[in-house]
Design an enzyme around this catalytic site. Structure first.
Site, PDB file in Angstrom:
ATOM      1  N   ARG A  14       4.027  35.975  38.421  1.00  0.00           N
ATOM      2  CA  ARG A  14       5.063  35.173  37.774  1.00  0.00           C
ATOM      3  C   ARG A  14       5.724  35.935  36.623  1.00  0.00           C
ATOM      4  O   ARG A  14       6.853  36.383  36.729  1.00  0.00           O
ATOM      5  CB  ARG A  14       4.434  33.848  37.292  1.00  0.00           C
ATOM      6  CG  ARG A  14       5.441  32.777  36.926  1.00  0.00           C
ATOM      7  CD  ARG A  14       6.050  32.919  35.575  1.00  0.00           C
ATOM      8  NE  ARG A  14       5.051  32.950  34.501  1.00  0.00           N
ATOM      9  CZ  ARG A  14       5.350  33.274  33.241  1.00  0.00           C
ATOM     10  NH1 ARG A  14       6.571  33.593  32.907  1.00  0.00           N
ATOM     11  NH2 ARG A  14       4.409  33.308  32.317  1.00  0.00           N
ATOM     12  N   ASP A  15       5.001  36.178  35.535  1.00  0.00           N
ATOM     13  CA  ASP A  15       5.606  36.860  34.380  1.00  0.00           C
ATOM     14  C   ASP A  15       5.971  38.297  34.766  1.00  0.00           C
ATOM     15  O   ASP A  15       7.006  38.821  34.355  1.00  0.00           O
ATOM     16  CB  ASP A  15       4.614  36.864  33.203  1.00  0.00           C
ATOM     17  CG  ASP A  15       5.299  36.898  31.847  1.00  0.00           C
ATOM     18  OD1 ASP A  15       6.465  37.306  31.777  1.00  0.00           O
ATOM     19  OD2 ASP A  15       4.655  36.541  30.845  1.00  0.00           O
ATOM     20  N   HIS A 208      -1.517  34.813  24.970  1.00  0.00           N
ATOM     21  CA  HIS A 208      -0.592  35.446  25.914  1.00  0.00           C
ATOM     22  C   HIS A 208       0.164  36.549  25.170  1.00  0.00           C
ATOM     23  O   HIS A 208       1.159  36.281  24.494  1.00  0.00           O
ATOM     24  CB  HIS A 208       0.359  34.352  26.433  1.00  0.00           C
ATOM     25  CG  HIS A 208       1.384  34.792  27.417  1.00  0.00           C
ATOM     26  ND1 HIS A 208       1.265  34.556  28.779  1.00  0.00           N
ATOM     27  CD2 HIS A 208       2.561  35.441  27.268  1.00  0.00           C
ATOM     28  CE1 HIS A 208       2.327  35.033  29.408  1.00  0.00           C
ATOM     29  NE2 HIS A 208       3.135  35.570  28.513  1.00  0.00           N
ATOM     30  N   HIS A 210       2.181  40.140  24.810  1.00  0.00           N
ATOM     31  CA  HIS A 210       2.974  41.231  25.407  1.00  0.00           C
ATOM     32  C   HIS A 210       2.693  42.471  24.570  1.00  0.00           C
ATOM     33  O   HIS A 210       2.329  42.379  23.395  1.00  0.00           O
ATOM     34  CB  HIS A 210       4.452  40.856  25.436  1.00  0.00           C
ATOM     35  CG  HIS A 210       4.782  39.853  26.517  1.00  0.00           C
ATOM     36  ND1 HIS A 210       5.365  40.205  27.707  1.00  0.00           N
ATOM     37  CD2 HIS A 210       4.564  38.516  26.599  1.00  0.00           C
ATOM     38  CE1 HIS A 210       5.509  39.129  28.479  1.00  0.00           C
ATOM     39  NE2 HIS A 210       5.033  38.085  27.816  1.00  0.00           N
ATOM     40  N   CYS A 241      10.257  38.633  29.614  1.00  0.00           N
ATOM     41  CA  CYS A 241      11.080  37.472  29.877  1.00  0.00           C
ATOM     42  C   CYS A 241      12.542  37.890  29.877  1.00  0.00           C
ATOM     43  O   CYS A 241      13.031  38.460  28.903  1.00  0.00           O
ATOM     44  CB  CYS A 241      10.846  36.398  28.824  1.00  0.00           C
ATOM     45  SG  CYS A 241      11.900  34.965  29.073  1.00  0.00           S
ATOM     46  N   ASN A 250       3.431  42.450  29.802  1.00  0.00           N
ATOM     47  CA  ASN A 250       2.255  41.753  29.277  1.00  0.00           C
ATOM     48  C   ASN A 250       1.126  42.749  29.049  1.00  0.00           C
ATOM     49  O   ASN A 250       1.129  43.859  29.588  1.00  0.00           O
ATOM     50  CB  ASN A 250       1.747  40.758  30.325  1.00  0.00           C
ATOM     51  CG  ASN A 250       2.650  39.565  30.490  1.00  0.00           C
ATOM     52  OD1 ASN A 250       3.686  39.644  31.139  1.00  0.00           O
ATOM     53  ND2 ASN A 250       2.261  38.461  29.888  1.00  0.00           N
TER      54      ASN A 250
HETATM   55  P1  HMG Z   1      20.291  23.609  32.870  1.00  0.00           P
HETATM   56  O1  HMG Z   1      21.450  24.402  33.388  1.00  0.00           O
HETATM   57  O2  HMG Z   1      20.404  22.961  31.544  1.00  0.00           O
HETATM   58  O3  HMG Z   1      19.811  22.575  33.976  1.00  0.00           O
HETATM   59  O4  HMG Z   1      19.031  24.596  32.873  1.00  0.00           O
HETATM   60  P2  HMG Z   1      20.298  21.117  34.331  1.00  0.00           P
HETATM   61  O5  HMG Z   1      19.155  20.213  34.184  1.00  0.00           O
HETATM   62  O6  HMG Z   1      21.577  20.797  33.593  1.00  0.00           O
HETATM   63  O7  HMG Z   1      20.635  21.275  35.894  1.00  0.00           O
HETATM   64  C1  HMG Z   1      21.716  22.098  36.325  1.00  0.00           C
HETATM   65  C2  HMG Z   1      21.578  22.445  37.794  1.00  0.00           C
HETATM   66  O8  HMG Z   1      20.404  23.246  37.993  1.00  0.00           O
HETATM   67  C3  HMG Z   1      21.448  21.263  38.719  1.00  0.00           C
HETATM   68  O9  HMG Z   1      22.099  21.623  39.923  1.00  0.00           O
HETATM   69  C4  HMG Z   1      19.973  21.192  38.968  1.00  0.00           C
HETATM   70  O10 HMG Z   1      19.656  20.588  40.207  1.00  0.00           O
HETATM   71  C5  HMG Z   1      19.572  22.647  38.980  1.00  0.00           C
HETATM   72  P3  HMG Z   1      23.556  21.099  40.288  1.00  0.00           P
HETATM   73  O11 HMG Z   1      23.405  19.624  40.320  1.00  0.00           O
HETATM   74  O12 HMG Z   1      24.452  21.568  39.166  1.00  0.00           O
HETATM   75  O13 HMG Z   1      23.835  21.772  41.569  1.00  0.00           O
HETATM   76  N1  HMG Z   1      18.169  22.765  38.596  1.00  0.00           N
HETATM   77  C6  HMG Z   1      17.173  23.235  39.366  1.00  0.00           C
HETATM   78  N2  HMG Z   1      17.145  23.738  40.602  1.00  0.00           N
HETATM   79  C7  HMG Z   1      15.953  24.110  41.090  1.00  0.00           C
HETATM   80  N3  HMG Z   1      14.790  24.028  40.391  1.00  0.00           N
HETATM   81  C8  HMG Z   1      14.794  23.525  39.148  1.00  0.00           C
HETATM   82  C9  HMG Z   1      16.025  23.119  38.597  1.00  0.00           C
HETATM   83  N4  HMG Z   1      16.336  22.602  37.390  1.00  0.00           N
HETATM   84  C10 HMG Z   1      17.653  22.383  37.417  1.00  0.00           C
HETATM   85  N5  HMG Z   1      13.651  23.426  38.463  1.00  0.00           N
HETATM   86  C11 HMG Z   1      16.659  24.883  33.107  1.00  0.00           C
HETATM   87  C12 HMG Z   1      17.785  24.138  32.414  1.00  0.00           C
HETATM   88  C13 HMG Z   1      15.395  24.541  32.378  1.00  0.00           C
HETATM   89  C14 HMG Z   1      16.608  24.397  34.544  1.00  0.00           C
HETATM   90  C15 HMG Z   1      16.981  26.377  33.068  1.00  0.00           C
HETATM   91  O14 HMG Z   1      17.199  26.748  31.755  1.00  0.00           O
HETATM   92  C16 HMG Z   1      15.868  27.233  33.628  1.00  0.00           C
HETATM   93  O15 HMG Z   1      15.606  27.212  34.834  1.00  0.00           O
HETATM   94  N6  HMG Z   1      15.195  28.039  32.770  1.00  0.00           N
HETATM   95  C17 HMG Z   1      14.081  28.870  33.182  1.00  0.00           C
HETATM   96  C18 HMG Z   1      14.024  30.126  32.395  1.00  0.00           C
HETATM   97  C19 HMG Z   1      12.794  30.909  32.773  1.00  0.00           C
HETATM   98  O16 HMG Z   1      12.229  30.725  33.847  1.00  0.00           O
HETATM   99  N7  HMG Z   1      12.356  31.818  31.881  1.00  0.00           N
HETATM  100  C20 HMG Z   1      11.196  32.617  32.114  1.00  0.00           C
HETATM  101  C21 HMG Z   1       9.915  31.873  31.981  1.00  0.00           C
HETATM  102  S1  HMG Z   1       9.414  31.602  30.301  1.00  0.00           S
HETATM  103  C22 HMG Z   1       8.518  33.035  29.870  1.00  0.00           C
HETATM  104  O17 HMG Z   1       8.550  33.991  30.582  1.00  0.00           O
HETATM  105  C23 HMG Z   1       7.649  33.021  28.643  1.00  0.00           C
HETATM  106  C24 HMG Z   1       6.146  32.926  28.958  1.00  0.00           C
HETATM  107  O18 HMG Z   1       5.712  34.027  29.735  1.00  0.00           O
HETATM  108  C25 HMG Z   1       5.327  32.897  27.653  1.00  0.00           C
HETATM  109  C26 HMG Z   1       5.726  33.993  26.663  1.00  0.00           C
HETATM  110  O19 HMG Z   1       5.653  35.183  26.996  1.00  0.00           O
HETATM  111  O20 HMG Z   1       6.119  33.593  25.576  1.00  0.00           O
HETATM  112  C27 HMG Z   1       5.820  31.638  29.738  1.00  0.00           C
HETATM  113 MG    MG Z   2       5.274  36.004  28.944  1.00  0.00          MG
END
Ligand code: HMG
Ligand code: MG
Length: 300
Positions: A14-15, A208, A210, A241, A250
């Site tokens: 995933r990450d 967690h 990095h 990220c 990581n």
């Molecule tokens: P948004 O644009 O505000 O979403 O994004 P929305 O709720 O307004 O929806 C817009 C459209 O997206 C809609 O489609 C939804 O159906 C679709 P439309 O009607 O316009 O055709 N949609 C989805 N489709 C599929 N699966 C879904 C989904 N949600 C909405 N789940 C949202 C908000 C949260 C969805 C967006 O910002 C997002 O997906 N962000 C993810 C970012 C991400 O994955 N970042 C990496 C992970 S975090 C990380 O790595 C840190 C970590 O490792 C810890 C650390 O290191 O600190 C965990």
């Molecule tokens: Mg991370």
């Protein structure tokens, strides 16, 4: 003293893969998970059910879990879900554990989730409620627990506040994210101390790290000394990220296991099998692992 046993929470699929420019085919992702499990990693975060336009690298979440079958789901195969739409998809795929992912800082919440901190907690509430009603195990990440590329150092009270709010939603385990790798051992200790004072003991926590500044291992030791026993790591040191400026890989799982093996701390992980897996993945990604343990043990 260190604990006698540590749970390695593997985030490579995933990450690790969410940040690669190479598109890894679903079959390779599934094989990665199989190899990690075979190397003794009990907990493997397999993928993300986020908006595929935000993270195209993991747009094949359903396909990967489909290829894995029963081995890809269960209480020790968490997936990331940001919202109810993601939870619906994850439930349809048969998952047994999910992770929501919040932020200690406003800027990163906005950039990663398109919402401020309060709004993102509001987005998670129905996810956690429903996940628990369905009997799933629920993790809550807190990103930017130490520093934020836009806001600078993050006050520990601010982190504690977000942690408490997430626990109040009903989360089983928090993971303290050093998203951009700026933590140092003293800061880790101060945060864990502040959390304990607020009633959040180390039994509810994972860490967690990095490895941007090469401090991930040292920070891990600091956390273990303060009683934490769950450590996130990514095989080969992949990761980062896409929405966090300056995030690098990581803590490499191999670095962690080398350390813990040497200290006599049990992990159940076979280091040689892990190194072989990193070498295999490096071929698919077309670049060597940044982990020095991997390089040393693979004779490279
Ligand atoms: P948004 O644009 O505000 O979403 O994004 P929305 O709720 O307004 O929806 C817009 C459209 O997206 C809609 O489609 C939804 O159906 C679709 P439309 O009607 O316009 O055709 N949609 C989805 N489709 C599929 N699966 C879904 C989904 N949600 C909405 N789940 C949202 C908000 C949260 C969805 C967006 O910002 C997002 O997906 N962000 C993810 C970012 C991400 O994955 N970042 C990496 C992970 S975090 C990380 O790595 C840190 C970590 O490792 C810890 C650390 O290191 O600190 C965990
Ligand atoms: Mg991370």
């Amino acid at each position: 003293t260190l604990p006698s046993r540590v749970t390695v929470y593997e985030v490579g699929p995933r990450d690790g893969l969410q940040n690669e420019s190479t598109v890894v085919p679903a079959e390779v992702k599934a094989e990665f998970v199989r190899r990690l499990a075979a190397a003794g990693l009990g907990t493997v975060e397999t993928t993300s059910f986020v908006d595929p336009r935000w993270v195209p690298q993991l747009a094949d979440a359903e396909e990967v879990l489909g290829l894995l079958g029963p081995d890809g789901v269960g209480a020790r195969r968490p997936v990331l879900v940001p919202n109810v739409r993601g939870l619906d998809r994850a439930l349809a795929a048969g998952v047994g554990a999910v992770a929501v992912f919040g932020s200690a800082t406003e800027t990163f919440a906005r950039r990663n989730l398109n919402r401020n901190v309060e709004e993102s907690l509001g987005m998670f509430a129905p996810v956690v409620e429903r996940a628990r009603a369905e009997g799933l195990w629920v993790r809550g990440y807190v990103s930017m627990c130490f520093g934020d590329p836009w806001e600078g150092p993050v006050p520990v009270e601010q982190v504690v506040g977000v942690c408490r709010r997430l626990l109040d939603l009903g989360i089983d385990q928090l993971s303290l994210g050093d998203t951009i790798g700026v933590a140092t051992t003293g800061h880790v200790h101060r945060l864990l101390e502040a959390l304990a004072a607020a009633g959040v003991g180390p039994d509810r926590l994972g860490v967690h790290f990095h490895d941007t500044y090469g401090q991930a291992l040292a920070n891990t030791v600091a956390a273990l000394r303060d009683g934490v026993t769950v450590v996130d790591a990514s095989t080969g040191g992949l990761g980062g990220c896409p929405y966090a400026k300056s995030a690098t890989g990581n803590l490499a799982t191999e670095d962690l296991v080398w350390l813990l093996d040497g200290a006599g701390v049990e992990t159940g992980v076979d280091l040689d099998a892990l190194v072989a897996t990193s070498a295999w993945m490096a071929e698919h990604l077309g670049r060597p692992s940044p982990s020095r343990v991997v390089r040393a043990l693979s004779g490279g």
